[in-house]
Design a protein around this motif. Sequence first.
Motif, PDB file in Angstrom:
ATOM      1  N   LYS A 139       0.055 -16.733 -34.030  1.00 47.72           N
ATOM      2  CA  LYS A 139      -0.793 -16.860 -35.222  1.00 47.72           C
ATOM      3  C   LYS A 139      -1.459 -18.232 -35.270  1.00 47.72           C
ATOM      4  O   LYS A 139      -2.637 -18.347 -35.631  1.00 47.72           O
ATOM      5  CB  LYS A 139       0.033 -16.619 -36.486  1.00 47.72           C
ATOM      6  CG  LYS A 139      -0.805 -16.579 -37.764  1.00 47.72           C
ATOM      7  CD  LYS A 139       0.023 -16.202 -38.972  1.00 47.72           C
ATOM      8  CE  LYS A 139       0.338 -14.729 -38.988  1.00 47.72           C
ATOM      9  NZ  LYS A 139       0.951 -14.288 -40.265  1.00 47.72           N
ATOM     10  N   ARG A 140      -0.735 -19.278 -34.881  1.00 45.08           N
ATOM     11  CA  ARG A 140      -1.329 -20.619 -34.851  1.00 45.08           C
ATOM     12  C   ARG A 140      -2.463 -20.672 -33.823  1.00 45.08           C
ATOM     13  O   ARG A 140      -3.541 -21.209 -34.089  1.00 45.08           O
ATOM     14  CB  ARG A 140      -0.260 -21.652 -34.484  1.00 45.08           C
ATOM     15  CG  ARG A 140       0.886 -21.736 -35.465  1.00 45.08           C
ATOM     16  CD  ARG A 140       0.481 -22.476 -36.722  1.00 45.08           C
ATOM     17  NE  ARG A 140       1.634 -22.725 -37.551  1.00 45.08           N
ATOM     18  CZ  ARG A 140       1.751 -22.365 -38.814  1.00 45.08           C
ATOM     19  NH1 ARG A 140       0.762 -21.712 -39.397  1.00 45.08           N
ATOM     20  NH2 ARG A 140       2.815 -22.652 -39.530  1.00 45.08           N
ATOM     21  N   ASP A 147      -0.572  -5.517 -44.840  1.00 41.36           N
ATOM     22  CA  ASP A 147      -1.274  -5.670 -43.558  1.00 41.36           C
ATOM     23  C   ASP A 147      -2.045  -4.405 -43.204  1.00 41.36           C
ATOM     24  O   ASP A 147      -3.181  -4.482 -42.710  1.00 41.36           O
ATOM     25  CB  ASP A 147      -0.268  -6.004 -42.457  1.00 41.36           C
ATOM     26  CG  ASP A 147       0.423  -7.329 -42.693  1.00 41.36           C
ATOM     27  OD1 ASP A 147      -0.267  -8.284 -43.089  1.00 41.36           O
ATOM     28  OD2 ASP A 147       1.645  -7.414 -42.492  1.00 41.36           O
ATOM     29  N   THR A 164      -6.480 -18.800 -44.857  1.00 38.34           N
ATOM     30  CA  THR A 164      -6.603 -17.403 -44.447  1.00 38.34           C
ATOM     31  C   THR A 164      -6.034 -16.470 -45.508  1.00 38.34           C
ATOM     32  O   THR A 164      -6.632 -15.437 -45.831  1.00 38.34           O
ATOM     33  CB  THR A 164      -5.884 -17.178 -43.108  1.00 38.34           C
ATOM     34  OG1 THR A 164      -6.426 -18.066 -42.134  1.00 38.34           O
ATOM     35  CG2 THR A 164      -6.061 -15.752 -42.627  1.00 38.34           C
ATOM     36  N   THR A 222      -3.261 -21.666 -42.657  1.00 34.79           N
ATOM     37  CA  THR A 222      -2.498 -20.524 -43.163  1.00 34.79           C
ATOM     38  C   THR A 222      -2.884 -20.190 -44.592  1.00 34.79           C
ATOM     39  O   THR A 222      -3.180 -19.032 -44.921  1.00 34.79           O
ATOM     40  CB  THR A 222      -0.991 -20.831 -43.079  1.00 34.79           C
ATOM     41  OG1 THR A 222      -0.631 -21.051 -41.718  1.00 34.79           O
ATOM     42  CG2 THR A 222      -0.174 -19.679 -43.629  1.00 34.79           C
ATOM     43  N   HIS A 228      -4.779 -11.497 -38.220  1.00 35.38           N
ATOM     44  CA  HIS A 228      -3.533 -11.879 -38.886  1.00 35.38           C
ATOM     45  C   HIS A 228      -2.694 -10.649 -39.212  1.00 35.38           C
ATOM     46  O   HIS A 228      -1.462 -10.663 -39.051  1.00 35.38           O
ATOM     47  CB  HIS A 228      -3.846 -12.653 -40.161  1.00 35.38           C
ATOM     48  CG  HIS A 228      -3.912 -14.125 -39.966  1.00 35.38           C
ATOM     49  ND1 HIS A 228      -2.948 -14.985 -40.411  1.00 35.38           N
ATOM     50  CD2 HIS A 228      -4.825 -14.905 -39.342  1.00 35.38           C
ATOM     51  CE1 HIS A 228      -3.253 -16.233 -40.091  1.00 35.38           C
ATOM     52  NE2 HIS A 228      -4.394 -16.207 -39.444  1.00 35.38           N
ATOM     53  N   TYR A 240      -4.213 -18.231 -32.655  1.00 31.56           N
ATOM     54  CA  TYR A 240      -5.335 -17.397 -33.107  1.00 31.56           C
ATOM     55  C   TYR A 240      -6.155 -18.128 -34.167  1.00 31.56           C
ATOM     56  O   TYR A 240      -7.397 -18.141 -34.111  1.00 31.56           O
ATOM     57  CB  TYR A 240      -4.792 -16.077 -33.656  1.00 31.56           C
ATOM     58  CG  TYR A 240      -5.874 -15.095 -34.039  1.00 31.56           C
ATOM     59  CD1 TYR A 240      -6.723 -14.558 -33.078  1.00 31.56           C
ATOM     60  CD2 TYR A 240      -6.049 -14.711 -35.362  1.00 31.56           C
ATOM     61  CE1 TYR A 240      -7.711 -13.659 -33.433  1.00 31.56           C
ATOM     62  CE2 TYR A 240      -7.034 -13.815 -35.720  1.00 31.56           C
ATOM     63  CZ  TYR A 240      -7.864 -13.290 -34.753  1.00 31.56           C
ATOM     64  OH  TYR A 240      -8.855 -12.413 -35.101  1.00 31.56           O
ATOM     65  N   ASP A 241      -5.483 -18.742 -35.132  1.00 29.59           N
ATOM     66  CA  ASP A 241      -6.184 -19.545 -36.147  1.00 29.59           C
ATOM     67  C   ASP A 241      -6.999 -20.648 -35.490  1.00 29.59           C
ATOM     68  O   ASP A 241      -8.171 -20.871 -35.828  1.00 29.59           O
ATOM     69  CB  ASP A 241      -5.181 -20.163 -37.114  1.00 29.59           C
ATOM     70  CG  ASP A 241      -4.943 -19.303 -38.334  1.00 29.59           C
ATOM     71  OD1 ASP A 241      -5.750 -18.405 -38.575  1.00 29.59           O
ATOM     72  OD2 ASP A 241      -3.942 -19.526 -39.034  1.00 29.59           O
ATOM     73  N   ALA A 266      -5.281 -10.880 -29.668  1.00 27.32           N
ATOM     74  CA  ALA A 266      -4.180 -10.919 -30.634  1.00 27.32           C
ATOM     75  C   ALA A 266      -3.302  -9.678 -30.554  1.00 27.32           C
ATOM     76  O   ALA A 266      -2.149  -9.703 -30.993  1.00 27.32           O
ATOM     77  CB  ALA A 266      -4.732 -11.064 -32.053  1.00 27.32           C
ATOM     78  N   ILE A 285      -1.069  -9.369 -35.993  1.00 26.14           N
ATOM     79  CA  ILE A 285       0.038 -10.225 -35.554  1.00 26.14           C
ATOM     80  C   ILE A 285       1.269 -10.003 -36.428  1.00 26.14           C
ATOM     81  O   ILE A 285       2.406  -9.956 -35.930  1.00 26.14           O
ATOM     82  CB  ILE A 285      -0.401 -11.697 -35.564  1.00 26.14           C
ATOM     83  CG1 ILE A 285      -1.496 -11.925 -34.519  1.00 26.14           C
ATOM     84  CG2 ILE A 285       0.777 -12.617 -35.295  1.00 26.14           C
ATOM     85  CD1 ILE A 285      -2.195 -13.260 -34.637  1.00 26.14           C
ATOM     86  N   ASP A 286       1.066  -9.825 -37.746  1.00 22.15           N
ATOM     87  CA  ASP A 286       2.201  -9.545 -38.630  1.00 22.15           C
ATOM     88  C   ASP A 286       2.867  -8.217 -38.260  1.00 22.15           C
ATOM     89  O   ASP A 286       4.105  -8.109 -38.268  1.00 22.15           O
ATOM     90  CB  ASP A 286       1.728  -9.513 -40.089  1.00 22.15           C
ATOM     91  CG  ASP A 286       1.413 -10.900 -40.622  1.00 22.15           C
ATOM     92  OD1 ASP A 286       1.929 -11.882 -40.056  1.00 22.15           O
ATOM     93  OD2 ASP A 286       0.645 -10.996 -41.597  1.00 22.15           O
ATOM     94  N   HIS A 321       4.963  -8.731 -35.238  1.00 21.35           N
ATOM     95  CA  HIS A 321       6.224  -9.395 -35.579  1.00 21.35           C
ATOM     96  C   HIS A 321       7.239  -8.372 -36.087  1.00 21.35           C
ATOM     97  O   HIS A 321       8.429  -8.423 -35.726  1.00 21.35           O
ATOM     98  CB  HIS A 321       5.986 -10.464 -36.646  1.00 21.35           C
ATOM     99  CG  HIS A 321       5.572 -11.797 -36.101  1.00 21.35           C
ATOM    100  ND1 HIS A 321       6.405 -12.578 -35.331  1.00 21.35           N
ATOM    101  CD2 HIS A 321       4.410 -12.492 -36.221  1.00 21.35           C
ATOM    102  CE1 HIS A 321       5.781 -13.695 -34.985  1.00 21.35           C
ATOM    103  NE2 HIS A 321       4.570 -13.665 -35.504  1.00 21.35           N
TER     104      HIS A 321
END
Length: 722
Positions: A585-586, A701, A274, A271, A626, A588-589, A576, A629-630, A633
């Motif tokens: 997110k985890r 974002d 990134t 995290t 990322h 994807y990372d 994603a 994904i944000d 959310h």
Amino acid sequence: MNPAPAAATSNTSTADQRGAGAQLAAWLASESRYWFNSEGERWIFVARTLLACYCALWLAFRLGLDAPYSALATCMILALPNSGMVLEKAFYRFLGTLVGCAAALLLMALLPQSPILLYLGVALWIALCTSGAAMHRNQQSYSFVLAGYTACMIVVPAIDAPEHVFNLAVTRVTEVGLGIICAAVIHDVVFPRRHARNVMRTVQNRYSSFITFCTQVLEQRLTPAETELTHLRFAADIAALESGRAAAFFEAGDGRARTRQLHAFNAAFMTVLTTFYTLHRLIHRLHGAAPEHAQSILALVQPIHSHLASAMAQDLTPQRVAAMRSQLASDTAAARYQLTQLSAQHPIARAQQIDFDTTIELLERYVRDLGEFITIYRGLTQEKRQLVSDPGAYTPKTPRAIVLASGVRAATTLLVTVAAWYWLAWPQLGNAIVIATIFCALASSSPRPTAMIKQVLIGFAIAAPLAFITEFFLLARANDFVTLVLATMPVLALGAYLLSGARWAGAGIGICMFCATLLIPSNLMHYDMENFINSELALLLGVVVAYLMFSVVLPEHTMGQRDHVAAALWREAARACKAPMFHLKRRYDNRVRDLLSQLNAAAGPAPGAEVRAIVSQGLTLLELGHAIIDLRHYLAQAPAGVARSALQALVSQLARYLQAPDHASADATLQLTLATGSAVRAELAKAAPEQQLTLQATLPDLHAIYTSLQDQLTTGEARHAP
């Protein structure tokens, strides 16, 4: 009256001698420590390996097992530097052996009188197991490999005598189980090396490397290429830490208790890494922008970078982390005030305001993520139990094409060698079938399979004359177990010694496997020179066949191949946009960094320009994913409105672009991003105070998406897309 000077001289001489003796003792102690920590460790490993091997062999003779060499070969295969690694591999070896024996019994029961269908069934089974091994790429993959080639090892000898298949299976499980017990006990009791200590050293090295890296980037001491290659190495470190954690889990101690903390450490590291990369890319873009646009923004954020770099150069205790947060709040407030003063004198363009707001948001996010990372690190190093949420284990992700190619290659190898066995009618060719199948399966998880098999072939070539000399000039004269040990120890010690070093480990494996297969006598020995040479040639031929198969059958479909990694990165970014949100997110990372880890392993110590281009593309897609994904959310909890509709349309357009990227689609997505930003700002001006914070968080974002698309339009990164 003259003895005093002589006495003084004598005392001085004695003191000099004592000083020289102390220096000599200190030098000897230093050299001894160095030897024990380097070369001495290798010889202790050799001693442990040989002790386990000969204990297993002695017990196999005492129990009257049919093939004592299988127990010894198991000990050689399980010879690893640390006890945790031995125990982990032993567990998966036994599991794979059981499954492989069960599969062999089932296939033989279904097709006892149909050799062609039987071999097709074995080929299909090996293809499935090898594909599973390529998919997992850890010790679990070894279990798949064992399940595949164990079935081959039982079916091939039983093809002309199906009634013996059950005895072969039971004997195989017994011999492998005996070797596993001996290897596990010896490596865990005799001068053991605990893998948990290596894991903690890895954690400490990772932390110090990351802090140094961030300090150097903030001080602008690294080039973009050096930064990207550092991210590539970090991706490999993440995979290595998870592998080490899995091995330490099998040891006695607190390795299991730390599992959740190590998962959290890896997740927190990904995290903050990134976030820092997104911040670094933004600053790098500003340095490359027009001076009239970027100069004022860079002047405002440069003092913040200097204060962060200065703080990170010290030991980051909880008090210093709190002070760093306080300093950042003070610096950002001062920067906002200076920006207000500048805008009063000269109007600030909207793009400049966006860059400034995004930079401040990313700096605050970075310090927050860094604080969480440091908290987890200190809990690990100070052995404090922490209540952390388990984000899940780091999971490998292999591109589908490579997984399928691995299975096809292994099945083809078996069928080709079986056909050659039928047409040549060479009895010893059965050994070649087994060896070729084994190494095709083992090398499928390697980023450089031909190099691995070539080293094993070198080991076989070295072992061939040594095994012949040992068999007919030394072993033939042995008349008890002690003389058998003395006869076979030199060549097995050579293999174990080479196995203890990374450079020639493949050759060590070759020597150990070759000698364990041919040298170890059975309960009733037959010294047949012609049969021995035939067996040697068959083993060598099996490795050559495996090498040729990787060179001829789908040679571009190997682990870490550039084109497959690049295409898989785009697929993960597209996923994603639509995948379930739970721990997205985890996941994807994990998957992106695992793909970069594969690329790093295949590229070797000096990655070329093409590899660096894919790393740059992968990090851009990581930043883009990322941001997506944000936004998802936010959409999951946002009230209906113009901004929500615009953001939903943007996510849908990004999904279409990532599935089929081209210049026109990227440009359309770029324009839609600008329109979405305008819609969000328009709604932000009239939003309720409780909604403003969440709506404001979408702007960085959107900016990340916009700049990522700009990068791909200007650099042509989309050429790597599927």
